[in-house]
Design an enzyme around this catalytic site. Sequence first.
Site, PDB file in Angstrom:
ATOM      1  N   HIS A   1      -0.406  68.043  48.875  1.00 28.86           N
ATOM      2  CA  HIS A   1      -1.636  68.797  48.671  1.00 28.86           C
ATOM      3  C   HIS A   1      -1.838  68.947  47.172  1.00 28.86           C
ATOM      4  CE1 HIS A   1      -4.587  72.018  48.857  1.00 28.86           C
ATOM      5  NE2 HIS A   1      -4.669  71.858  50.157  1.00 28.86           N
TER       6      HIS A   1
ATOM      7  N   ARG B   1     -11.982  75.176  46.301  1.00 27.19           N
ATOM      8  CA  ARG B   1     -12.895  74.132  45.818  1.00 27.19           C
ATOM      9  C   ARG B   1     -14.145  74.071  46.679  1.00 27.19           C
ATOM     10  NH1 ARG B   1      -9.128  69.580  46.444  1.00 27.19           N
ATOM     11  NH2 ARG B   1      -7.666  71.126  47.285  1.00 27.19           N
TER      12      ARG B   1
END
Lengths: 607, 263
Positions: A236, A256
């Site tokens: 990740h 995000r």
Amino acid sequence: MEQYQTLEHDVVVIGAGGAGLRAAIEASAAGCTVALVCKSLLGKAHTVMAEGGMAAAMANVDDRDSWKVHFADTMRGGQYLNNWRMAQLHAQEAPARVRELEAWGAVFDRTKDGRILQRNFGGHRYPRLAHVGDRTGLEMIRTLQDHGIHQGIDVFMEMTVVSLLKDGDRVVGALGYDRERGRFRVWKAKAVVLATGGVGKAFRITSNSWEYTGDGHALAYEAGADLLDMEFVQFHPTGMVWPPSVRGILVTEGVRGEGGVLRNKDGRRFMFDDIPDNYKNQTARDEEEGWRYVTGDKNANRPPELLTRDHVARCINREVKAGRGSPHGGVFLDIAWIKEKVANSEEHIKKKLPSMYHQFITLANIDITKVPMEVGPTTHYIMGGVRVDGDTQMSTVPGLFAAGEVAAGLHGANRLGGNSLSDLVVFGKRAGEYAAKWAKEKGAGTTNSAQVEEAMRLALAPFDRGDGGGGGENAFAVQSDLQGTMQDLVGIVRTENEMLRAIEEVGQLKSRAAKVGVSGHREYNPGWHTAIDLHNLLTVSEAIARAAVERKESRGAQFREDFPEKSAECAKFNLILRKGADGQMKVVREPVKPLPSDLQQIIDENK
Amino acid sequence: MAGQTKNTSSTGASDRAPRTFRVWRGDGQGGKFHDYSTEVGEGMVVLDAIHQIQAESAPDLACRWNCKAGKCGSCSAEINGQPRLMCMTRMDQLPPEGPVTVEPMRAFPAIRDLVTDVSHNFRAKKSIKKFSPRKPDAPDGTWRMQQADVDRVQEFRKCIECFLCQDVCHVLRDHHKHEEFVGPRLFVYTAALEMHPLDTENRLGDLKNKHGLGYCNITKCCTKVCPEHITITDNSIIPLKERVVDEFYDPLTRLFRIFKPAK
Ligand SMILES: Cc1cc2nc3c(=O)[nH]c(=O)nc-3n(C[C@H](O)[C@H](O)[C@H](O)COP(=O)(O)OP(=O)(O)OC[C@H]3O[C@@H](n4cnc5c(N)ncnc54)[C@H](O)[C@@H]3O)c2cc1C
Ligand code: SF4
Ligand code: SF4
Ligand code: FES
């Protein structure tokens, strides 16, 4: 001889995360007696940590979404190594599984017109993730748990399965011990469902907890089942990097999705510098367009921060290696900047990302509504696992089923965020349904006491070498050395030489593991538990390294510095790992099944 | 396994320095504190120190943990006498001098070291009537709810089942009413069901007669320790008490109930 208790059920489910709970609920609803066994207390499994959401093409926010687009997105993310049947079923059935959670009491965030709200996530063309702030996994596991306790399922908490029991070819039960007393138990069953999650503890930096030692992978492998796609480990892009004790803890992609941007130490939004060709059409041309996308403009394309995880992780890696990183070896993830755009941005961030706010303020003394976070890649998820039939979730061993992270196929070479939580309920349900069916059709087998006794002897052997036998190796030390080997040699950037070295080191660690000694009693003894888990970690580590060596290309989550491009040749096969007759691990190439034309057409239409 | 005692100096901000941890070890029969010395550095939490002690000198020291990020509610303990999550208690939040005491939750029977028998909570939950929704609002089997109507329930559903609120509640801790009183965590759970916009069940009778709501005298100790900052007393227990009063003691409401189905 060591005593053990024997219990009988139609179906035994190993693991009580989203997949295991959903399987147990389904099997019991089908009229079977069900045992649900898990290493921790109920409700503490990994699923509880999932943050961002679960992907399902409900089209509540953007009515252009449909199962077909979700299918195409999943296949593109997986670089077409996915089991297309699973990708199809997943995309088709996920919306019903989300609605079912609502019917069982889950309370998702809402749209203005009162339906389930969906958010943007990397690799998903439209806003698709049903969510509850940034604690979606908690909502899922609690809903399934609270529904499941009224279903008459027998739950066995804090018990660890160490071996599957066989009758000829067929799996007919499992042997485990309880943490409280260290006593053994046999669960006899007509069908067994593995739902044990992943393998993150094979690496030093990971978002995963102590439970993730690849138990289900190793149990299946030892029982003769095929493992598939083990080279594909997802790193990740955004884990915490500072302070050291929290290194690896996840920072959800939701940051995000809500407008957070990545910058290097010079303040540059470096994600705009490298956009892969197959995503060019779907990526924002500039910062302005990216912002319009995260605020819901349907005509805008997504910002490059929301490209697939493998790509974002490698870009971060590149910035850090080139000396453009943050003070503690990461890059900056900034959500505070949205104050330029949003009135009352502090409240907005706290509302949308409450547990991220809480996590940073408590663990790192950082207020994310005011200053950027420092983040870097962390081992997160394994796409590889037990090879299963797409419809029934049965492994290559009769009577043994697998669902959730321990199973392979849906995600191919790379998983899209949000596709795991939906995976758990879609295929957890299917595994439960077909395990129940199998149990009814096949009836009971017989367990063999010699098998049970041998497995117990192996599990207890570390005690003979510990207090009794002069000490032996320290289990924690061997585990930590293994994590170092995997992190440094089979991590985010791979080369042939380093991986061959890793395989050799894993071999040496295996001999050390065979000499591990533990002292003390059997009750809640973490030293002993670590000694038992080591075997599983070593098996999955070897599988990851061997498969990664065999795939001489870069694709999805696997990046090879010595073969930095995709190869047409490698697009044609998946890799299978299987225990040979000589006890050695074999790597076998399995040709990718051609797509039926209707599915191929869907992919072409969504290019 | 015997612990060792060492004198410690206070911890600097960035460098590592030894620190003494006074950890309760024992089982249901009893136990005592053992001192362990281990080095602590910047950003470390108490759970890190416990893990270090396991790896260095006490491999059989028992504790529960999973997420290490305050999300699973496994690592509850009493640190310097305060009920807290070990993974969310930073060393630099504790007084710099003297040993750090770590002991198990005291409202539950000890199993071993820091691990307690929390099965009461699972049994109590099972005794609460489950969610039962009204008929779907739309022909496709879905419901409509406004965000404003679910905010309160979402607050309750943040609960990570750490049971720290149960640990501080005097009804359980001092009066051991485990059989008659489900405890604050389960009141939060009941409130989440009762205030769920779709739910049609009625749990007020059980709250009054089976679950011991009346034992709570609103000391708010539970609210103070909740790591999820759920306002347990004001938002869940007090409204539940009001509903119970309305249901059972207010004659006017009772009259209305004859004509109107409950809820
Ligand atoms: C921090 C974090 C955030 C995430 N966010 C998201 C997200 O937003 N969206 C998304 O889709 N995915 C997300 N994921 C991934 C997703 O949460 C996991 O892949 C998923 O929860 C795995 O579920 P599972 O049911 O397969 O296994 P788990 O939930 O991990 O459960 C495994 C179970 O197996 C048991 N078990 C293991 N070994 C044994 C054994 N030997 N004997 C008995 N029991 C055993 C364990 O005790 C546990 O009960 C996230 C993951 C992490 C770590
Ligand atoms: S407010 Fe009630 S439930 Fe909470 S601690 Fe006090 S008595 Fe217990
Ligand atoms: S209400 Fe708060 S303190 Fe009580 S169990 Fe839930 S999270 Fe823990
Ligand atoms: S380990 Fe999960 S809350 Fe502390």
